[in-house]
Design a protein around this motif. Structure first.
Motif, PDB file in Angstrom:
ATOM      1  N   UNK A 190       0.809  -1.218   0.000  1.00  0.00           N
ATOM      2  CA  UNK A 190       0.000   0.000   0.000  1.00  0.00           C
ATOM      3  C   UNK A 190       0.843   1.268   0.000  1.00  0.00           C
ATOM      4  N   UNK A 191       2.103   1.161   0.455  1.00  0.00           N
ATOM      5  CA  UNK A 191       2.897   2.349   0.752  1.00  0.00           C
ATOM      6  C   UNK A 191       3.880   2.679  -0.368  1.00  0.00           C
ATOM      7  N   UNK A 192       4.188   3.981  -0.471  1.00  0.00           N
ATOM      8  CA  UNK A 192       5.141   4.437  -1.483  1.00  0.00           C
ATOM      9  C   UNK A 192       6.575   4.062  -1.109  1.00  0.00           C
ATOM     10  N   UNK A 193       6.847   3.987   0.190  1.00  0.00           N
ATOM     11  CA  UNK A 193       8.126   3.509   0.713  1.00  0.00           C
ATOM     12  C   UNK A 193       7.844   2.832   2.046  1.00  0.00           C
ATOM     13  N   UNK A 194       8.707   1.917   2.438  1.00  0.00           N
ATOM     14  CA  UNK A 194       8.575   1.262   3.741  1.00  0.00           C
ATOM     15  C   UNK A 194       9.938   0.759   4.182  1.00  0.00           C
ATOM     16  N   UNK A 195      10.214   0.927   5.476  1.00  0.00           N
ATOM     17  CA  UNK A 195      11.506   0.504   6.031  1.00  0.00           C
ATOM     18  C   UNK A 195      11.277  -0.107   7.403  1.00  0.00           C
ATOM     19  N   UNK A 196      11.642  -1.377   7.553  1.00  0.00           N
ATOM     20  CA  UNK A 196      11.460  -2.064   8.826  1.00  0.00           C
ATOM     21  C   UNK A 196      12.519  -1.626   9.817  1.00  0.00           C
ATOM     22  N   UNK A 197      12.073  -1.178  10.991  1.00  0.00           N
ATOM     23  CA  UNK A 197      12.975  -0.763  12.042  1.00  0.00           C
ATOM     24  C   UNK A 197      12.908  -1.758  13.193  1.00  0.00           C
ATOM     25  N   UNK A 198      13.686  -1.512  14.222  1.00  0.00           N
ATOM     26  CA  UNK A 198      13.652  -2.396  15.379  1.00  0.00           C
ATOM     27  C   UNK A 198      12.402  -2.145  16.216  1.00  0.00           C
ATOM     28  N   UNK A 199      12.160  -3.028  17.168  1.00  0.00           N
ATOM     29  CA  UNK A 199      11.056  -2.905  18.114  1.00  0.00           C
ATOM     30  C   UNK A 199       9.690  -2.874  17.432  1.00  0.00           C
ATOM     31  N   UNK A 200       9.585  -3.575  16.289  1.00  0.00           N
ATOM     32  CA  UNK A 200       8.289  -3.748  15.658  1.00  0.00           C
ATOM     33  C   UNK A 200       7.722  -2.523  14.971  1.00  0.00           C
ATOM     34  N   UNK A 202       7.641   0.201  11.680  1.00  0.00           N
ATOM     35  CA  UNK A 202       7.920   0.315  10.259  1.00  0.00           C
ATOM     36  C   UNK A 202       7.724   1.770   9.844  1.00  0.00           C
ATOM     37  N   UNK A 203       8.759   2.363   9.287  1.00  0.00           N
ATOM     38  CA  UNK A 203       8.667   3.716   8.752  1.00  0.00           C
ATOM     39  C   UNK A 203       8.063   3.637   7.355  1.00  0.00           C
ATOM     40  N   UNK A 204       7.028   4.433   7.093  1.00  0.00           N
ATOM     41  CA  UNK A 204       6.340   4.369   5.806  1.00  0.00           C
ATOM     42  C   UNK A 204       6.190   5.770   5.209  1.00  0.00           C
ATOM     43  N   UNK A 205       6.023   5.766   3.886  1.00  0.00           N
ATOM     44  CA  UNK A 205       5.750   6.999   3.152  1.00  0.00           C
ATOM     45  C   UNK A 205       4.496   6.794   2.315  1.00  0.00           C
ATOM     46  N   UNK A 206       3.592   7.759   2.375  1.00  0.00           N
ATOM     47  CA  UNK A 206       2.349   7.687   1.606  1.00  0.00           C
ATOM     48  C   UNK A 206       1.956   9.091   1.187  1.00  0.00           C
ATOM     49  N   UNK A 207       1.818   9.272  -0.133  1.00  0.00           N
ATOM     50  CA  UNK A 207       1.445  10.593  -0.669  1.00  0.00           C
ATOM     51  C   UNK A 207       2.386  11.695  -0.165  1.00  0.00           C
ATOM     52  N   UNK A 208       3.689  11.401  -0.218  1.00  0.00           N
ATOM     53  CA  UNK A 208       4.751  12.343   0.123  1.00  0.00           C
ATOM     54  C   UNK A 208       4.812  12.679   1.619  1.00  0.00           C
ATOM     55  N   UNK A 209       4.112  11.938   2.463  1.00  0.00           N
ATOM     56  CA  UNK A 209       4.148  12.152   3.900  1.00  0.00           C
ATOM     57  C   UNK A 209       4.690  10.894   4.584  1.00  0.00           C
ATOM     58  N   UNK A 210       5.341  11.111   5.752  1.00  0.00           N
ATOM     59  CA  UNK A 210       5.978  10.018   6.478  1.00  0.00           C
ATOM     60  C   UNK A 210       5.323   9.797   7.839  1.00  0.00           C
ATOM     61  N   UNK A 211       5.375   8.551   8.281  1.00  0.00           N
ATOM     62  CA  UNK A 211       4.906   8.194   9.607  1.00  0.00           C
ATOM     63  C   UNK A 211       5.401   6.813   9.971  1.00  0.00           C
ATOM     64  N   UNK A 212       4.878   6.240  11.065  1.00  0.00           N
ATOM     65  CA  UNK A 212       5.311   4.929  11.536  1.00  0.00           C
ATOM     66  C   UNK A 212       4.088   4.084  11.878  1.00  0.00           C
ATOM     67  N   UNK A 213       4.161   2.815  11.526  1.00  0.00           N
ATOM     68  CA  UNK A 213       3.105   1.867  11.839  1.00  0.00           C
ATOM     69  C   UNK A 213       3.700   0.695  12.600  1.00  0.00           C
ATOM     70  N   UNK A 214       2.832  -0.074  13.287  1.00  0.00           N
ATOM     71  CA  UNK A 214       3.302  -1.282  13.944  1.00  0.00           C
ATOM     72  C   UNK A 214       3.014  -2.496  13.059  1.00  0.00           C
ATOM     73  N   UNK A 215       3.277  -3.688  13.568  1.00  0.00           N
ATOM     74  CA  UNK A 215       3.130  -4.899  12.755  1.00  0.00           C
ATOM     75  C   UNK A 215       1.674  -5.264  12.503  1.00  0.00           C
ATOM     76  N   UNK A 216       0.760  -4.574  13.169  1.00  0.00           N
ATOM     77  CA  UNK A 216      -0.667  -4.747  12.880  1.00  0.00           C
ATOM     78  C   UNK A 216      -1.188  -3.668  11.949  1.00  0.00           C
ATOM     79  N   UNK A 217      -0.273  -2.888  11.390  1.00  0.00           N
ATOM     80  CA  UNK A 217      -0.560  -1.797  10.452  1.00  0.00           C
ATOM     81  C   UNK A 217      -1.298  -0.641  11.124  1.00  0.00           C
TER      82      UNK A 217
END
Length: 297
Positions: A190-200, A202-217
């Motif tokens: 679903x995401x334009x970019x995604x990067x798995x980080x530690x402690x569950x 995930x850094x994501x990019x969507x529509x030129x904006x960034x945020x963080x999600x957990x493993x349950x999205x």
């Protein structure tokens, strides 16, 4: 003039009179050295070669084996100077989890550390093993095989990335998500970019904006920021309306979004900038100093 290298013993004397163009630190009693452009060797702590002759290239040891190249063919030698896998491949990777990809006729396959074939060389591309899985490309799409050479996740993705902590990032139609080792979608593509980080996280990019999600999205840090970056294991800086602030991994504000720049965090202090002046602030936003118009590099 180019630099030449040698080794010094504990008593200050030279290991030998030979000068090397390049050399690696000794590990398990041997060192990889280059005498000239296409003259690579492996020496012991007496400075003596353990190989039968020079090679055009010798890679670093990986799991006790070093890839060697001679006359455009690749094979593997061990740290005793013994040929373990003959030089019959047009290319090869480095061993990981007891397996390595090899190439012949522009096709990739896998062998074990005794040279036994795990898969035939019929893939278009391949990655090294990680977490018991390796990415492979077939019919211009990517999937995964297990350590027995069986395709576990079919080749249906535009790109895949190595497994880490049981998840692999995948790309399809310019969007990113994550799958588990059974191929189930754990994070939607679903995401334009995604990067798995530690402690569950995930850094994501969507529509030129960034945020963080957990493993349950679930959004832990809203996908609304112009930029984000890790400051430490537990702190993330975020940018909004061209100003920076700091959040913890639960999305709680540590510093408000009011700084022109936040450079680093060390020993309980943040290096920050306001109006082109640099200084330090603590967790409570108390400015320790703000008088410098430069920062140390």
């Amino acid at each position: 003039a180019s630099c030449r290298y040698n080794f010094i013993k504990k008593d200050g004397s030279r290991l030998s009179d030979v000068r090397y163009d390049q050399c690696s630190p000794f590990l398990d009693g041997v060192s990889r050295v280059r005498l000239h452009k296409n003259e690579w060797d492996i020496i012991n702590k007496s400075g003596k070669s353990i190989l039968p002759h020079f090679f055009d290239y010798i890679d670093e040891f990986s799991e006790g084996l070093a890839r060697v190249r001679l006359n455009h063919k690749h094979g593997f030698y061990n740290k005793h100077g013994e040929e373990v896998i003959p030089l019959v491949y047009s290319f090869a990777g480095s061993f990981s989890e007891g397996l390595v990809f090899v190439v012949n006729d522009k096709r990739y396959g896998f062998i074990d550390n005794n040279g036994n074939e795990v898969t035939k060389t019929y893939f278009q591309d391949a990655m090294s093993f990680s977490n018991g899985m390796a990415g492979v490309k077939l019919d211009w799409k990517w999937g995964f095989i297990n350590s027995f050479g069986k395709v576990i996740i079919p080749c249906i993705y535009d790109q895949v990335y190595p497994f880490s902590e049981g998840l692999a990032k995948i790309k399809s139609n310019e969007k990113y998500g994550f799958i588990d080792k059974e191929g189930a979608n754990k994070i939607s593509i679903f995401y334009d970019e995604a990067e798995f980080l530690s402690k569950g996280l995930i850094k994501v990019k969507l529509n030129y904006k960034y945020g963080y999600i957990d493993l349950n999205q679930k959004e832990i840090i809203s996908i609304k920021y112009e930029g984000t970056d890790s400051l430490s294991e537990n702190l993330i800086k975020v940018k909004l309306n061209n100003k920076w602030g700091v959040l913890d991994l639960f999305g709680n504000f540590i510093l408000p979004i009011s700084f022109d720049e936040i450079d680093s965090f060390s020993e309980g202090l943040f290096l920050v900038s306001i109006n082109e002046k640099w200084g330090y602030t603590d967790y409570y936003g108390r400015i320790a100093e703000r008088k410098y118009n430069f920062r140390y590099e």
